[in-house]
Design a protein around this motif. Structure first.
Motif: not given
Length: 484
Positions: A20-46
């Motif tokens: 009888d208690k809320v353990e988790e509240l889950l949301f999803t957004t349109k961008h940048y979710q954990v485990n999402s895979i992208y093909l990216g381009v290296v922008n800057k190197i430090f």
């Protein structure tokens, strides 16, 4: 005690109820979710940081990747000194790179990236760039561990690794083989897509709310499931059938129409109100005050109206123990991470301090984010850290702007709270890098009924939505068409 999973596709919200208690509240957004895979381009190197920034989406912040997260990207074949090689010897500006998000972005930071991709299923995790076999520590039975290890040796692809999750116990080999085939097919598809796609591009998302809720939180046939649409119920039954779950659970998926009554009855509205408020009342009259800053989170415990007839040191200990239990719950509910400093009420006796720390550690054991108590300082402050994976509640709803408005919503319904915050952020959209969507034409009758109910409550039809601040609460992926 029966466990409940309540899913609202319309509000893009899922809640897990236990005892009888809320353990988790889950949301999803349109961008940048954990485990999402992208093909990216290296922008800057430090080179000074031994890190780089990778552009994975032209509309949002670049991701951050450290040299220790660059697996199997080196130009040479010596993989033993990955952590000591300079990043300028691994990456070049403008280089394409396949990355996966390990930490969601903060308000002023981009996501954390890695090249060590993983594909998560309900029972197993496929590791394309590893040859190891890992079994969850929660599987304690030695005979079961030996059986799972032997099974993994037989099923494991030659060039890949496997991680076996606790839910695999008692599952037939056929189901495990089918899931392994699905994960391998997903990896093969991403490899082919990466070869022909321009960068930056999102190759694989992790924003299916129904799938995530069922995969991570469904336990057994004692779990009851509630959904707000026929399509969500259909997806739930499809996943349960795919994972060979019990027939009783598949027939126990219920569809609800009135989200307000369901949320009120199961305590979701109360949990939501607590999560957007700095002050949380404790049962005996005391309260805690949570103040989240950019560098750390400060939690203050106050006695408030606590007036029980007990001796002084025992009263202080009782308040602190009560606060420790509530703090552990709020950390998990709000997804608070990073450095956390807690100012408990001062205790004179060292025995009471040790009892508090022991109880607090016990309360934190169930948290999958693995909080670690660092120390109890000389000033009586408890310092701890909590691993960051996804955005905190305050970051999702940007509470630094909404807090003055939402503090007065103690008596409002869940729908009114969400829509009032939506209107507030539309009015103050100059604070955010955001845009509005055009009108949405919706064919699903249940969603139309929700829209008409909300419009009548607020006397303001829903037409313009702020996706940056409010995720995609009103995005309907299959039953709607966006009019351009």
């Amino acid at each position: 005690m029966q466990k409940k999973i309540i899913i609202s596709e319309f509000y893009n919200l899922a809640a897990v109820i236990h005892k009888d208690k809320v353990e988790e509240l889950l949301f999803t957004t349109k961008h940048y979710q954990v485990n999402s895979i992208y093909l990216g381009v290296v922008n800057k190197i430090f080179p000074s940081l031994n890190a780089a920034f990778v552009n994975i989406d032209n509309k949002y912040k670049s991701g951050f990747i450290h040299s220790s997260d660059l697996h199997f990207v080196k130009r040479s074949r010596d993989f033993n000194n990955t952590y000591s090689v300079a990043i300028s010897d691994i990456l070049t500006s403008g280089q394409k790179i396949l990355v996966q998000i390990t930490k969601e972005p903060a308000l002023n930071k981009g996501p954390r990236l890695t090249t060590n991709l993983t594909f998560v299923g309900r029972y197993i995790v496929l590791l394309p760039f590893s040859k190891s076999i890992c079994i969850s520590k929660t599987v304690s039975d030695s005979n079961e561990r030996n059986y799972l290890k032997a099974l993994a040796v037989l099923l494991k692809p030659v060039t890949m690794g496997l991680l076996l999750k606790p839910s695999i116990v008692g599952v037939s080999e056929e189901v495990i083989i089918n899931e392994l085939k699905y994960l391998k097919a997903q990896w093969n598809f991403i490899q082919k897509l990466a070869c022909i796609s321009p960068a930056p591009k999102k190759l694989c998302g992790n924003d299916n709310l129904v799938y995530k809720a069922m995969r991570d939180f469904y336990v057994d046939q004692n779990t009851s499931i509630l959904a707000d649409s026929n399509y969500a119920a259909y997806c739930i039954r499809k996943y349960l059938n795919k994972w060979a779950c019990s027939l009783a659970t598949k027939n126990n998926v219920q569809i609800y129409n009135d989200c307000n009554s369901i949320f009120e009855l199961n305590g979701i509205t109360l949990a939501f109100k607590q999560a957007i408020s700095n002050k949380v009342d404790l049962p005996l009259g005391a309260y805690i005050f949570i103040d989240k800053l950019e560098a750390l989170t400060i939690i203050d415990v106050n006695s408030g109206g606590f007036n029980k007839p007990v001796t002084s040191h025992s009263a202080v200990l009782k308040i602190n123990l009560e606060a420790a239990k509530e703090i552990s719950y709020q950390l998990k509910l709000r997804n608070i991470s990073g450095l956390i400093i807690i100012d408990f009420i001062d205790m004179q006796f060292q025995q009471d301090q040790l009892q508090l720390l022991k109880y607090f550690h016990k309360c934190l054991e169930q948290d999958v984010a693995a909080p670690q108590i660092v120390q109890l300082s000389e000033l009586g402050l408890v310092e701890l850290t909590r691993r960051r994976t996804k955005q905190s509640f305050s970051e999702v709803f940007s509470s630094s702007y909404s807090q003055p408005i939402l503090q007065n919503f103690r008596d409002k319904t869940f729908v009114q709270i969400l829509n009032t915050e939506l209107k507030y952020f539309q009015f103050n959209c100059q604070h955010f890098d955001c845009y509005t969507l055009p009108s949405v034409s919706i064919s699903n009758s249940s969603i139309i009924s929700y829209q008409s109910k909300i419009s009548s409550d607020l006397n303001n039809p829903i037409k313009h939505i702020n996706p940056t601040v409010f995720s995609h609460y009103y995005s309907i992926q299959r039953d709607s068409k966006i009019i351009t």
